[in-house]
Scaffold this active site. Structure first.
Site, PDB file in Angstrom:
ATOM      1  N   LYS A   8      -0.888   7.765  -3.420  1.00  0.00           N
ATOM      2  CA  LYS A   8      -1.300   6.798  -2.452  1.00  0.00           C
ATOM      3  C   LYS A   8      -0.811   5.052  -3.014  1.00  0.00           C
ATOM      4  O   LYS A   8      -1.545   4.540  -3.581  1.00  0.00           O
ATOM      5  CB  LYS A   8      -1.804   7.571  -1.359  1.00  0.00           C
ATOM      6  CG  LYS A   8      -2.118   6.556  -0.738  1.00  0.00           C
ATOM      7  CD  LYS A   8      -1.113   6.898   0.892  1.00  0.00           C
ATOM      8  CE  LYS A   8      -1.124   5.582   2.135  1.00  0.00           C
ATOM      9  NZ  LYS A   8      -0.374   5.873   2.958  1.00  0.00           N
ATOM     10  N   CYS A  13       5.696  -0.884   3.668  1.00  0.00           N
ATOM     11  CA  CYS A  13       4.970   0.076   4.534  1.00  0.00           C
ATOM     12  C   CYS A  13       4.913  -0.361   6.147  1.00  0.00           C
ATOM     13  O   CYS A  13       4.791  -2.044   6.048  1.00  0.00           O
ATOM     14  CB  CYS A  13       3.457  -0.366   4.134  1.00  0.00           C
ATOM     15  SG  CYS A  13       2.609   0.905   5.338  1.00  0.00           S
TER      16      CYS A  13
HETATM   17  O1  HRO Z   1       0.146   4.042   5.346  1.00  0.00           O
HETATM   18  C1  HRO Z   1       1.193   3.848   5.946  1.00  0.00           C
HETATM   19  O2  HRO Z   1       0.680   4.139   6.953  1.00  0.00           O
HETATM   20  C2  HRO Z   1       2.613   4.221   5.435  1.00  0.00           C
HETATM   21  C3  HRO Z   1       2.694   3.503   4.431  1.00  0.00           C
HETATM   22 CL1  HRO Z   1       2.219   2.434   3.605  1.00  0.00          CL
HETATM   23  C4  HRO Z   1       4.250   3.200   4.264  1.00  0.00           C
HETATM   24  O3  HRO Z   1       4.596   3.309   2.875  1.00  0.00           O
HETATM   25  N1  HRO Z   1       5.511   4.197   4.696  1.00  0.00           N
HETATM   26  C5  HRO Z   1       4.905   4.541   5.632  1.00  0.00           C
HETATM   27  O4  HRO Z   1       6.006   5.464   6.574  1.00  0.00           O
HETATM   28  N2  HRO Z   1       2.990   4.811   6.392  1.00  0.00           N
END
Ligand code: HRO
Length: 312
Positions: free
Chosen positions: A45, A131
């Protein structure tokens, strides 16, 4: 027999499939299920400098037949957790380990990268420039000047081959401009296309209510509905980055979409929404489906058809 092996950042993967960062990879126990699966690799993650709980729930909702919407808001254990995981990782394992970093500012990315460089581990860094879900933090990949500045700082620090996770682009001029920047950095070895299509809105028809809670219901779209945007981004960068590799992600639910990603130019394929919905046993199904397609079409290896999409 069809050979699904590939290589990214100079490292061999026994097959091209792994998880998209964010799915099944926040905690060690989830990463273990990926290790025990038939994936060809695994990625953690996206880590921030400090641990984060992320946005309020509901923050991920499947949209049957279409894909998913999420606004997780970067819930993660903080980079030290993933650094410890990377230190303990058994690198004699056939699956290389990818580590995703997503600092909330350049200084955080620098501090995290320095810690990984100091530890001198054989893991591969994928820096997340895309993100869409942290309130008040725009996606770096859409600010080309800031992205170039970040690469100017990070690429020499990292020294060895690394990759970046990109948002989808929707204009040829943006493909050209982004690729011109990426080509300036020799050790930028791969780009991962695409992150979720940012800031969609899913509304329940009956209750007339947004399906997820954060950001008034706005969140990243993934899965089937983004397949064609993903293929376009994979192919656009495959054409423009002759000395780099592209990892395809977006809309893969079966061997067929994986085949299309490779045809568009992908050297590896990450899977998000479908992995979340089906679980890691999905990897054996999708491998078999891609092998069957390759055998039926007479392709023995991914090299036989990678990037060979025909145009009219
Ligand atoms: O954690 C998120 O909300 C998230 C991330 Cl970091 C990302 O790079 N892409 C996404 O769809 N959700």
């Amino acid at each position: 027999m069809a050979d699904l092996s590939t290589s990214i950042a100079g490292v061999k993967l026994p097959n091209l499939f792994f998880n998209a960062s964010g799915v099944c990879c926040q905690h060690e126990e989830e990463l273990k299920t990926l290790l025990d699966s038939e994936s060809g690799s695994l990625i953690t993650k996206s880590a921030t400098y400090e641990k984060r709980l992320g946005n309020p729930s509901p923050r991920y909702v499947p949209l049957p037949g279409l894909g998913s919407i999420n606004s997780m808001g970067l819930p993660n254990e903080g980079y030290e957790y993933y650094l410890e995981y990377a230190k303990k990782y058994d690198y004699t394992h056939e699956k290389p380990l990818f580590i995703s970093l997503s600092g909330l500012c350049l200084e955080d990315n620098v501090k995290m990268v320095e810690a990984f460089v100091t530890a001198d581990l054989p893991c591969i860094l994928e820096v997340n420039f895309s993100c869409p879900n942290v309130p008040g933090k725009p996606q770096l990949g859409y600010d080309l000047e800031a992205m170039e500045n970040a690469l100017n700082v990070l690429a020499p620090l990292i020294k060895k081959p690394f990759g970046i996770k990109l948002p989808p682009y929707f204009d040829i001029a943006h493909f050209d401009a982004a690729a011109a920047i990426f080509n300036k950095f020799d050790n930028l070895s791969f780009v991962t296309c695409i992150n979720s299509v940012g800031n969609g809105l899913a509304i329940d028809f009956e209750t007339e209510t947004a399906l997820i809670k954060p950001k008034d219901g706005f969140g990243g779209l993934g899965g089937t509905m983004v397949l064609h945007t993903a293929l376009a981004n994979v192919n656009a960068f495959y054409r423009r980055l002759p000395n780099k590799k592209v990892i395809g992600v977006g809309g893969v639910t079966s061997g067929k979409e994986a085949f299309l990603h490779v045809l568009a130019g992908a050297s590896a394929v990450q899977i998000g929404t479908q992995l979340k919905e089906e679980g890691p046993q999905m990897f054996s199904r999708i491998k078999k489906e891609l092998e069957d397609i390759m055998i039926a079409k007479g392709y023995k290896s991914l090299d036989d058809f990678r990037g060979k999409v025909k145009t009219l």
